[in-house]
Design a protein around this motif. Structure first.
Motif, PDB file in Angstrom:
ATOM      1  N   PHE A  34      -7.003   4.316   7.521  1.00  0.00           N
ATOM      2  CA  PHE A  34      -6.053   4.943   8.434  1.00  0.00           C
ATOM      3  C   PHE A  34      -5.539   3.917   9.437  1.00  0.00           C
ATOM      4  O   PHE A  34      -6.254   2.984   9.813  1.00  0.00           O
ATOM      5  CB  PHE A  34      -6.732   6.067   9.231  1.00  0.00           C
ATOM      6  CG  PHE A  34      -7.440   7.091   8.401  1.00  0.00           C
ATOM      7  CD1 PHE A  34      -8.745   6.880   7.976  1.00  0.00           C
ATOM      8  CD2 PHE A  34      -6.808   8.264   8.038  1.00  0.00           C
ATOM      9  CE1 PHE A  34      -9.414   7.828   7.203  1.00  0.00           C
ATOM     10  CE2 PHE A  34      -7.460   9.218   7.270  1.00  0.00           C
ATOM     11  CZ  PHE A  34      -8.760   8.998   6.861  1.00  0.00           C
ATOM     12  N   TRP A  35      -4.299   4.108   9.846  1.00  0.00           N
ATOM     13  CA  TRP A  35      -3.773   3.447  11.031  1.00  0.00           C
ATOM     14  C   TRP A  35      -3.335   4.530  12.013  1.00  0.00           C
ATOM     15  O   TRP A  35      -2.581   5.442  11.640  1.00  0.00           O
ATOM     16  CB  TRP A  35      -2.584   2.551  10.706  1.00  0.00           C
ATOM     17  CG  TRP A  35      -2.957   1.179  10.247  1.00  0.00           C
ATOM     18  CD1 TRP A  35      -3.033   0.730   8.967  1.00  0.00           C
ATOM     19  CD2 TRP A  35      -3.288   0.059  11.072  1.00  0.00           C
ATOM     20  NE1 TRP A  35      -3.414  -0.589   8.943  1.00  0.00           N
ATOM     21  CE2 TRP A  35      -3.566  -1.032  10.228  1.00  0.00           C
ATOM     22  CE3 TRP A  35      -3.368  -0.133  12.462  1.00  0.00           C
ATOM     23  CZ2 TRP A  35      -3.929  -2.290  10.695  1.00  0.00           C
ATOM     24  CZ3 TRP A  35      -3.719  -1.389  12.942  1.00  0.00           C
ATOM     25  CH2 TRP A  35      -4.004  -2.446  12.060  1.00  0.00           C
ATOM     26  N   SER A  70      -9.563  -6.261  -3.139  1.00  0.00           N
ATOM     27  CA  SER A  70     -10.302  -7.515  -3.329  1.00  0.00           C
ATOM     28  C   SER A  70     -10.482  -8.268  -2.021  1.00  0.00           C
ATOM     29  O   SER A  70     -11.393  -9.086  -1.883  1.00  0.00           O
ATOM     30  CB  SER A  70      -9.587  -8.400  -4.341  1.00  0.00           C
ATOM     31  OG  SER A  70      -8.285  -8.713  -3.880  1.00  0.00           O
ATOM     32  N   LYS A  71      -9.619  -8.015  -1.074  1.00  0.00           N
ATOM     33  CA  LYS A  71      -9.695  -8.691   0.226  1.00  0.00           C
ATOM     34  C   LYS A  71     -10.258  -7.777   1.312  1.00  0.00           C
ATOM     35  O   LYS A  71     -10.336  -8.180   2.472  1.00  0.00           O
ATOM     36  CB  LYS A  71      -8.310  -9.184   0.651  1.00  0.00           C
ATOM     37  CG  LYS A  71      -7.736 -10.269  -0.251  1.00  0.00           C
ATOM     38  CD  LYS A  71      -6.425 -10.805   0.312  1.00  0.00           C
ATOM     39  CE  LYS A  71      -5.880 -11.925  -0.568  1.00  0.00           C
ATOM     40  NZ  LYS A  71      -4.599 -12.461  -0.038  1.00  0.00           N
ATOM     41  N   PHE A  72     -10.620  -6.560   0.976  1.00  0.00           N
ATOM     42  CA  PHE A  72     -11.115  -5.587   1.949  1.00  0.00           C
ATOM     43  C   PHE A  72     -10.148  -5.490   3.134  1.00  0.00           C
ATOM     44  O   PHE A  72     -10.551  -5.491   4.295  1.00  0.00           O
ATOM     45  CB  PHE A  72     -12.518  -5.973   2.446  1.00  0.00           C
ATOM     46  CG  PHE A  72     -13.535  -6.043   1.344  1.00  0.00           C
ATOM     47  CD1 PHE A  72     -13.766  -7.238   0.675  1.00  0.00           C
ATOM     48  CD2 PHE A  72     -14.248  -4.922   0.968  1.00  0.00           C
ATOM     49  CE1 PHE A  72     -14.697  -7.308  -0.356  1.00  0.00           C
ATOM     50  CE2 PHE A  72     -15.191  -4.980  -0.060  1.00  0.00           C
ATOM     51  CZ  PHE A  72     -15.405  -6.170  -0.728  1.00  0.00           C
ATOM     52  N   SER A  73      -8.865  -5.418   2.812  1.00  0.00           N
ATOM     53  CA  SER A  73      -7.878  -5.429   3.893  1.00  0.00           C
ATOM     54  C   SER A  73      -6.921  -4.254   3.791  1.00  0.00           C
ATOM     55  O   SER A  73      -6.695  -3.689   2.712  1.00  0.00           O
ATOM     56  CB  SER A  73      -7.090  -6.745   3.878  1.00  0.00           C
ATOM     57  OG  SER A  73      -6.218  -6.784   2.763  1.00  0.00           O
ATOM     58  N   PHE A  74      -6.352  -3.909   4.928  1.00  0.00           N
ATOM     59  CA  PHE A  74      -5.374  -2.819   5.014  1.00  0.00           C
ATOM     60  C   PHE A  74      -4.433  -3.177   6.152  1.00  0.00           C
ATOM     61  O   PHE A  74      -4.490  -2.621   7.240  1.00  0.00           O
ATOM     62  CB  PHE A  74      -6.092  -1.492   5.269  1.00  0.00           C
ATOM     63  CG  PHE A  74      -5.218  -0.270   5.153  1.00  0.00           C
ATOM     64  CD1 PHE A  74      -5.160   0.659   6.190  1.00  0.00           C
ATOM     65  CD2 PHE A  74      -4.497  -0.013   3.991  1.00  0.00           C
ATOM     66  CE1 PHE A  74      -4.377   1.809   6.074  1.00  0.00           C
ATOM     67  CE2 PHE A  74      -3.713   1.134   3.880  1.00  0.00           C
ATOM     68  CZ  PHE A  74      -3.659   2.044   4.920  1.00  0.00           C
ATOM     69  N   ASN A  75      -3.533  -4.112   5.900  1.00  0.00           N
ATOM     70  CA  ASN A  75      -2.655  -4.631   6.947  1.00  0.00           C
ATOM     71  C   ASN A  75      -1.451  -3.733   7.160  1.00  0.00           C
ATOM     72  O   ASN A  75      -0.868  -3.204   6.218  1.00  0.00           O
ATOM     73  CB  ASN A  75      -2.193  -6.041   6.588  1.00  0.00           C
ATOM     74  CG  ASN A  75      -3.326  -7.042   6.640  1.00  0.00           C
ATOM     75  OD1 ASN A  75      -4.455  -6.721   7.030  1.00  0.00           O
ATOM     76  ND2 ASN A  75      -3.045  -8.268   6.232  1.00  0.00           N
ATOM     77  N   PHE A  90      -4.630   1.101  16.082  1.00  0.00           N
ATOM     78  CA  PHE A  90      -6.030   1.099  15.652  1.00  0.00           C
ATOM     79  C   PHE A  90      -6.118   1.319  14.150  1.00  0.00           C
ATOM     80  O   PHE A  90      -5.530   2.260  13.611  1.00  0.00           O
ATOM     81  CB  PHE A  90      -6.805   2.217  16.345  1.00  0.00           C
ATOM     82  CG  PHE A  90      -6.949   2.039  17.827  1.00  0.00           C
ATOM     83  CD1 PHE A  90      -6.048   2.638  18.689  1.00  0.00           C
ATOM     84  CD2 PHE A  90      -7.983   1.286  18.358  1.00  0.00           C
ATOM     85  CE1 PHE A  90      -6.172   2.491  20.071  1.00  0.00           C
ATOM     86  CE2 PHE A  90      -8.110   1.128  19.730  1.00  0.00           C
ATOM     87  CZ  PHE A  90      -7.205   1.730  20.582  1.00  0.00           C
ATOM     88  N   CYS A  91      -6.886   0.467  13.510  1.00  0.00           N
ATOM     89  CA  CYS A  91      -7.233   0.642  12.113  1.00  0.00           C
ATOM     90  C   CYS A  91      -8.563   1.400  12.064  1.00  0.00           C
ATOM     91  O   CYS A  91      -9.440   1.173  12.915  1.00  0.00           O
ATOM     92  CB  CYS A  91      -7.371  -0.735  11.452  1.00  0.00           C
ATOM     93  SG  CYS A  91      -7.842  -0.699   9.735  1.00  0.00           S
ATOM     94  N   ALA A  92      -8.730   2.301  11.112  1.00  0.00           N
ATOM     95  CA  ALA A  92      -9.984   3.053  10.989  1.00  0.00           C
ATOM     96  C   ALA A  92     -10.338   3.220   9.520  1.00  0.00           C
ATOM     97  O   ALA A  92      -9.444   3.338   8.666  1.00  0.00           O
ATOM     98  CB  ALA A  92      -9.861   4.422  11.666  1.00  0.00           C
ATOM     99  N   GLN A 106     -11.097  -2.734  16.908  1.00  0.00           N
ATOM    100  CA  GLN A 106     -11.029  -2.902  18.361  1.00  0.00           C
ATOM    101  C   GLN A 106      -9.664  -2.565  18.939  1.00  0.00           C
ATOM    102  O   GLN A 106      -9.519  -2.390  20.146  1.00  0.00           O
ATOM    103  CB  GLN A 106     -11.370  -4.354  18.744  1.00  0.00           C
ATOM    104  CG  GLN A 106     -12.677  -4.857  18.169  1.00  0.00           C
ATOM    105  CD  GLN A 106     -12.489  -5.577  16.843  1.00  0.00           C
ATOM    106  OE1 GLN A 106     -11.737  -5.132  15.969  1.00  0.00           O
ATOM    107  NE2 GLN A 106     -13.170  -6.704  16.696  1.00  0.00           N
ATOM    108  N   GLY A 107      -8.676  -2.486  18.076  1.00  0.00           N
ATOM    109  CA  GLY A 107      -7.334  -2.191  18.549  1.00  0.00           C
ATOM    110  C   GLY A 107      -6.510  -3.453  18.739  1.00  0.00           C
ATOM    111  O   GLY A 107      -7.038  -4.520  19.067  1.00  0.00           O
ATOM    112  N   THR A 108      -5.203  -3.332  18.499  1.00  0.00           N
ATOM    113  CA  THR A 108      -4.238  -4.410  18.763  1.00  0.00           C
ATOM    114  C   THR A 108      -3.158  -3.858  19.672  1.00  0.00           C
ATOM    115  O   THR A 108      -2.521  -2.857  19.346  1.00  0.00           O
ATOM    116  CB  THR A 108      -3.594  -4.931  17.467  1.00  0.00           C
ATOM    117  OG1 THR A 108      -4.587  -5.490  16.629  1.00  0.00           O
ATOM    118  CG2 THR A 108      -2.543  -5.980  17.798  1.00  0.00           C
TER     119      THR A 108
END
Lengths: 114, 112
Positions: A34-35, A70-75, A90-92, A106-108
């Motif tokens: 989630f974002w 594969s990168k464990f990412s969610f940009n 916030f990413c969750a 932590q939040g951006t």
């Protein structure tokens, strides 16, 4: 322990610039992603979510995010930001075996200059 | 629909005082959550209730208790407030625990 990392703490952009906010998580199993966005003085609102299927998800207000397993990412991305996008993002992550527990990054803080 | 509502919006306590934060939702959601938000730390789960009649600890439960009064209401109690509990507290709900969560407006608590 599971964790979520947002690499950028404060991003400053001019209007019309492109945005990419990084989010990485540490969990090897099934995840929901989630974002959320928090505009100044307001509560968190859902921008977009990924549960399954197409790893490129589109959300509200022109935002999109790509899940790269594969990168464990969610940009989070937006091609052209507006002054009204000034907010904290916030990413969750919800791990598949953790019921409703969301782990937040932590939040951006994004500041867009007009 | 009011969504998720929280009372009070602001509160100042002295160390050792107790208080209860109230949360209610009118979306007929089964699951409810309490988070605290601190600068640079994002949101951290204090307690949650997957369904009426159940509660479970989250990431930072120490110093707090909760009550799922009914399907609509989920309260958070600080028995003996400490300065470390100064924070913004958010309540959230979701249709079931696997779905996205909807947040309330928050309670800003200061403990002196």
């Amino acid at each position: 322990a599971q964790s979520v990392s947002q690499h950028n703490h404060h991003v400053i952009l001019s209007e019309a610039a492109s945005l990419e906010l990084g989010c990485n998580y540490s969990y090897g199993g099934t995840v929901n992603l989630f974002w959320y966005v928090q505009y100044p003085g307001q509560h968190l609102q859902l921008l977009l979510k990924y549960f399954s299927g197409d790893p490129l998800v589109k959300g509200i207000k022109g935002f999109e995010a790509e899940f790269i397993k594969s990168k464990f990412s969610f940009n989070l991305r937006k091609p052209s930001v507006q002054w009204s996008d000034t907010a904290e993002y916030f990413c969750a992550v919800r791990a598949g075996n953790q019921g409703g527990k969301l782990i937040f990054g932590q939040g951006t803080e994004l500041s867009v200059k007009p | 629909n009011a969504g998720v509502t929280q009372t009070p919006k602001f509160q100042v306590l002295k160390t050792g005082q107790s208080m209860t934060l109230q949360c209610a939702q009118d979306m007929n959601h089964n699951s409810m959550y309490w988070y605290r938000q601190d600068p640079g730390m994002g949101l951290r789960l204090i307690y949650y209730s997957a369904s009426e009649g159940t509660t479970d600890k989250g990431e930072v439960p120490n110093g707090y208790n909760v009550s799922r009064l009914n399907k609509r209401e989920f309260s958070l109690r600080l028995e003996s407030a400490a300065p470390s509990q100064t924070s913004v507290y958010f309540c959230a709900s979701s249709p079931r625990d696997i779905y996205e969560q909807y947040f309330g407006p928050g309670t800003r608590l200061t403990v002196t």
